[in-house]
Scaffold this active site. Structure first.
Site, PDB file in Angstrom:
ATOM      1  N   LYS A   1       0.862  -1.184   0.000  1.00 37.50           N
ATOM      2  CA  LYS A   1       0.000   0.000   0.000  1.00 37.50           C
ATOM      3  C   LYS A   1       0.895   1.230   0.000  1.00 37.50           C
ATOM      4  O   LYS A   1       1.800   1.359   0.840  1.00 37.50           O
ATOM      5  CB  LYS A   1      -0.864  -0.043   1.262  1.00 37.50           C
ATOM      6  CG  LYS A   1      -2.203   0.631   1.154  1.00 37.50           C
ATOM      7  CD  LYS A   1      -3.005   0.300   2.417  1.00 37.50           C
ATOM      8  CE  LYS A   1      -4.344   0.952   2.432  1.00 37.50           C
ATOM      9  NZ  LYS A   1      -5.030   0.754   3.721  1.00 37.50           N
TER      10      LYS A   1
HETATM   11  O1  G3P Z   1      -7.715   1.608   5.653  1.00 39.04           O
HETATM   12  C1  G3P Z   1      -8.100   2.824   5.123  1.00 39.04           C
HETATM   13  C2  G3P Z   1      -9.477   3.304   5.515  1.00 39.04           C
HETATM   14  O2  G3P Z   1     -10.412   2.302   5.344  1.00 39.04           O
HETATM   15  C3  G3P Z   1      -9.546   4.016   6.837  1.00 39.04           C
HETATM   16  O3  G3P Z   1     -10.858   4.256   7.258  1.00 39.04           O
HETATM   17  O4  G3P Z   1     -12.477   4.936   9.000  1.00 39.04           O
HETATM   18  O5  G3P Z   1     -10.038   5.494   9.297  1.00 39.04           O
HETATM   19  O6  G3P Z   1     -11.414   6.691   7.613  1.00 39.04           O
HETATM   20  P1  G3P Z   1     -11.210   5.423   8.349  1.00 39.04           P
END
Ligand code: G3P
Length: 219
Positions: A83
């Site tokens: 990533k």
């Molecule tokens: O892994 C990336 C993403 O899914 C993070 O989500 O909830 O931290 O905005 P969030």
């Protein structure tokens, strides 16, 4: 649509992998920190629990160091997907890694033009963050629809991996648009199974079944 779980929690990953409905896992530095585990150890363990891609994120900001980190990460298992952030150095790294046959997930995508760049860099996956987009007054689903349209216009192979999903409506709307993958926290995946009428229906059927005094032989 593929379902990935967005966590580094081994118990949650095992539970969801057991359903046979889990296609992959995504992690990020925040989720690794939350797990309290060593990054390499926990990534290796996760890669053994699912056959599909397991995203492991580099933390360097420059291309050369990103490549060195990716070298370490891709040795962990064949299903590691590197990533990288959506920056110039991130996309340079993406181009190099994918040309060598390594899967790459380009993360922190917040515009359709950024997604276009990720596709041109040969990304395996692009991760638009719908929840964070919504949080900042934008429309996360409009972003997914725009990326879907652009990728269809040009026949890009890059898969749209909808990230930062916060609720089942995000999943529904992503599926209606035709996004390839949804990565969700365990709670959202589990929530997809639930419906009050399903639970009520089971209760009613079982109450009536008890009245018959019968049982279904199990051996
Ligand atoms: O892994 C990336 C993403 O899914 C993070 O989500 O909830 O931290 O905005 P969030």
């Amino acid at each position: 649509m593929k379902f990935f779980v967005d966590t580094a929690d081994i118990a949650d990953i095992k539970e969801l992998a057991d359903t046979g409905l889990l296609d992959g896992v995504t992690t990020n530095p925040s989720l690794i920190a939350k797990s309290g585990r060593d990054f390499i150890d926990v990534t290796r363990e996760i890669c053994g629990l699912v056959d599909g891609p397991v995203s492991a994120e580099v933390v360097a900001l420059d291309h050369d160091t990103m490549m060195k980190e990716a070298e370490t990460l891709r040795k962990i298992a064949d299903n590691v997907c590197i990533k990288v952030p959506l920056t110039i150095d991130g996309l340079k790294t993406c181009k190099k890694l994918t040309s060598e046959g390594t899967m790459v997930n380009v993360t922190l995508c917040f515009s359709a033009n950024q997604a276009l760049l990720a596709a041109k860099a040969g990304a395996t996956f692009v991760s638009p963050f719908v929840g964070r987009h919504d949080d900042n007054g934008f429309d996360g689903m409009e972003l997914i629809a725009d990326i879907f349209q652009i990728y269809s216009n040009y026949g890009f192979d890059t898969e749209i991996l909808v990230a930062s999903i916060r609720n089942p409506v995000h999943v529904l709307q992503s599926a209606l648009i035709g996004a390839d993958v949804a990565t969700m926290p365990p709670s959202v995946i589990k929530g997809l199974f639930k419906h009050v009428l399903t639970e009520k229906g089971i209760e009613g059927f079982l109450a009536d079944w008890e009245k018959t005094g019968q049982s279904i032989p199990t051996s």
